[in-house]
Scaffold this active site. Structure first.
Site, PDB file in Angstrom:
ATOM      1  N   ASP A 124      -4.042  -6.285   4.870  1.00 41.95           N
ATOM      2  CA  ASP A 124      -5.035  -7.181   5.480  1.00 41.95           C
ATOM      3  C   ASP A 124      -4.939  -8.588   4.925  1.00 41.95           C
ATOM      4  OD1 ASP A 124      -6.286  -5.250   7.166  1.00 41.95           O
ATOM      5  OD2 ASP A 124      -7.057  -4.308   5.348  1.00 41.95           O
ATOM      6  N   ASN A 158       0.851  -1.196   0.000  1.00 35.60           N
ATOM      7  CA  ASN A 158       0.000   0.000   0.000  1.00 35.60           C
ATOM      8  C   ASN A 158       0.884   1.242   0.000  1.00 35.60           C
ATOM      9  OD1 ASN A 158       0.601   0.798   2.832  1.00 35.60           O
ATOM     10  ND2 ASN A 158      -0.337  -1.189   3.238  1.00 35.60           N
ATOM     11  N   PRO A 217      -2.885 -12.053  10.042  1.00 33.99           N
ATOM     12  CA  PRO A 217      -3.262 -11.901  11.458  1.00 33.99           C
ATOM     13  C   PRO A 217      -3.350 -10.416  11.800  1.00 33.99           C
ATOM     14  CG  PRO A 217      -0.939 -12.465  11.246  1.00 33.99           C
ATOM     15  CD  PRO A 217      -1.524 -12.563   9.870  1.00 33.99           C
ATOM     16  N   LYS A 219     -10.035  -4.165  19.043  1.00 34.14           N
ATOM     17  CA  LYS A 219      -8.720  -4.821  18.939  1.00 34.14           C
ATOM     18  C   LYS A 219      -7.909  -4.687  20.215  1.00 34.14           C
ATOM     19  CE  LYS A 219      -8.044  -3.355  14.174  1.00 34.14           C
ATOM     20  NZ  LYS A 219      -7.029  -3.481  13.119  1.00 34.14           N
ATOM     21  N   ILE A 228      -2.234  -7.661  14.060  1.00 33.06           N
ATOM     22  CA  ILE A 228      -1.080  -7.546  14.961  1.00 33.06           C
ATOM     23  C   ILE A 228      -1.503  -6.950  16.308  1.00 33.06           C
ATOM     24  CG2 ILE A 228       1.186  -6.442  15.270  1.00 33.06           C
ATOM     25  CD1 ILE A 228       1.543  -6.681  12.215  1.00 33.06           C
TER      26      ILE A 228
HETATM   27  O1  C5P Z   1      -8.650  -2.335  10.753  1.00 31.78           O
HETATM   28  P1  C5P Z   1      -7.646  -1.347  10.351  1.00 31.78           P
HETATM   29  O2  C5P Z   1      -6.624  -1.923   9.385  1.00 31.78           O
HETATM   30  O3  C5P Z   1      -8.187  -0.044   9.866  1.00 31.78           O
HETATM   31  O4  C5P Z   1      -6.860  -1.017  11.725  1.00 31.78           O
HETATM   32  C1  C5P Z   1      -5.768  -0.195  11.719  1.00 31.78           C
HETATM   33  C2  C5P Z   1      -4.957  -0.430  12.950  1.00 31.78           C
HETATM   34  O5  C5P Z   1      -4.745  -1.815  13.171  1.00 31.78           O
HETATM   35  C3  C5P Z   1      -3.569   0.148  12.812  1.00 31.78           C
HETATM   36  O6  C5P Z   1      -3.133   0.522  14.092  1.00 31.78           O
HETATM   37  C4  C5P Z   1      -2.770  -1.011  12.268  1.00 31.78           C
HETATM   38  O7  C5P Z   1      -1.396  -0.883  12.579  1.00 31.78           O
HETATM   39  C5  C5P Z   1      -3.415  -2.190  12.960  1.00 31.78           C
HETATM   40  N1  C5P Z   1      -3.429  -3.435  12.177  1.00 31.78           N
HETATM   41  C6  C5P Z   1      -2.769  -4.540  12.661  1.00 31.78           C
HETATM   42  N2  C5P Z   1      -2.790  -5.717  11.983  1.00 31.78           N
HETATM   43  C7  C5P Z   1      -3.468  -5.826  10.830  1.00 31.78           C
HETATM   44  C8  C5P Z   1      -4.175  -4.715  10.324  1.00 31.78           C
HETATM   45  C9  C5P Z   1      -4.127  -3.532  11.025  1.00 31.78           C
HETATM   46  O8  C5P Z   1      -2.138  -4.460  13.722  1.00 31.78           O
HETATM   47  N3  C5P Z   1      -3.464  -6.995  10.175  1.00 31.78           N
END
Ligand code: C5P
Length: 374
Positions: free
Chosen positions: A254, A183, A280, A317, A282
């Site tokens: 994602d 991205n 996953p 989360k 994180i």
């Molecule tokens: O759900 P979204 O991707 O918008 O969430 C963004 C937040 O989640 C950010 O803090 C990003 O670093 C974290 N994130 C993560 N693992 C993922 C996707 C997003 O830790 N696979």
């Protein structure tokens, strides 16, 4: 640059400095007459060198020559900088600059070791073209880096003793040796957050996806590529150390290609559809770890601002604090950013500004929140 960073300055010249720089120029940029001699009655009457040494919170000797280092290592006080250094109890920063052979000479290296043992902080020179026409090591540290080092040492350190983990940048999800999914994140906001956390005195590890950015001064960086690798490295850190704050700024992909091809697939053989597997999360995984970080700040980049939904998503989360970027303002890959920060009790609107200023403001707000709720 130091004045722009908020410092008040007095300039004292070494014996030959005025052969290179006009004292009037130093007066103009520092806002005060530059002192040129240890034994000038007029200068001593205005502020004697002992008072000047006591006045300073820090001493920066830049550039310091091989001869300057030799005098300082001996504790000679027969010139103005030498006398000020001896008469001061403030931290001393030395930014050497000289010809490569002089820098590498055992005598210079011995003097440096002595000065470091005496407590001086050596602002190591870099490599590049030198005033003597050669190219090599001995070039004065980049000025921005000198200012960063002073800022790190002198700024108040409300987060001293804190362990901070920052994720930054995009992730790269390989499909074959050249193709993959990623991205547009540049990593700039995450790197700025790591720098701002280090400025507050925290010990900071930056786990970074692929970027072109230099590692901020005073920060430890671990480079990773994929989301799975980022998680593995973060999990290792979380389980080995007590992380006080996780700043999850990485734009984690994602999904990843379900299978990774070991060879580049010829164009004709590319499938019409690419099968994906979910990565996953994180933040969620670290939050559920028995050694979970004490606090989590997570970011959400949204192209349509629905604040409540975004905050709820980050809370689910395990995030204590949500920082919302509105992508319509072009936050990704740009120099500036605007953020809404939401804590369990408060909401702050941080207007568009350079990412480092924004990072400092954001951490400043966390400060009171984390302090209060403990
Ligand atoms: O759900 P979204 O991707 O918008 O969430 C963004 C937040 O989640 C950010 O803090 C990003 O670093 C974290 N994130 C993560 N693992 C993922 C996707 C997003 O830790 N696979």
């Amino acid at each position: 640059m130091l004045r722009a960073a908020g410092a008040e300055l007095r300039v004292a010249l070494s014996p030959h400095a005025s052969d290179f720089v006009a004292p009037l120029a130093l007066q103009a940029v520092s806002g005060h007459a530059a002192r040129q001699s240890l034994f000038s009655p007029a200068e001593e009457a205005a502020m004697d060198h002992i008072a000047l040494a006591r006045w300073a919170d820090a001493l920066l000797y830049a550039p310091v020559s091989a001869a300057g280092l030799a005098r300082l290592a001996q504790g000679l006080a027969e010139d103005l900088p030498g006398a000020i250094v001896l008469a001061s109890r403030a931290p001393l920063f030395l930014a050497p600059a000289m010809n490569t052979a002089m820098w590498e000479h055992p005598a210079t290296q011995r003097n440096l070791r002595q000065l470091a043992a005496d407590g001086a902080q050596i602002l190591e020179p870099g490599s590049g073209s030198l005033a003597c026409g050669e190219t090599g090591s001995g070039r004065l540290m980049e000025l921005e880096q000198i200012v960063d080092r002073l800022r790190l040492a002198l700024a108040p350190h409300p987060w001293l003793g804190w362990r901070v983990l920052v994720t930054a940048g995009p992730t790269w999800e390989a499909w074959d040796p050249v193709r993959g999914l990623s991205n547009r994140a540049s990593g700039r906001q995450g790197y700025a957050l790591a720098q701002a956390a280090a400025e507050r005195g925290a010990r900071v590890t930056l786990v970074s996806g692929p970027t072109c950015l230099p590692c901020p001064t005073g920060v430890e960086r671990i480079a990773v590529t994929s989301a799975q690798e980022m998680l593995q490295v973060c999990q290792g850190l979380v389980q080995r150390e007590n992380i006080d704050l996780l700043i999850a700024n990485a734009a984690v992909a994602d999904h990843r290609p379900a299978t990774i091809l070991t060879h580049k697939q010829p164009k004709q053989e590319l499938p019409a559809q690419l099968a994906l597997a979910a990565n996953p999360d994180i933040v969620k995984t670290l939050h559920e770890d028995p050694q979970a970080p004490r606090r989590i700040l997570a970011f959400a980049a949204e192209t349509h601002a629905d604040e409540e939904r975004a905050v709820a998503k980050l809370r689910a989360k395990g995030a204590d604090f949500a920082a919302l970027n509105d992508l319509r303002g072009g936050a990704m890959g740009t120099e500036e950013n605007a953020i809404v920060l939401v804590s369990p009790r408060q909401r702050w609107v941080l207007p568009r500004q350079p990412k480092l200023d924004l990072a400092r403001a954001l951490l400043h707000h966390l400060d009171s929140e984390i302090g209060e709720s403990d």
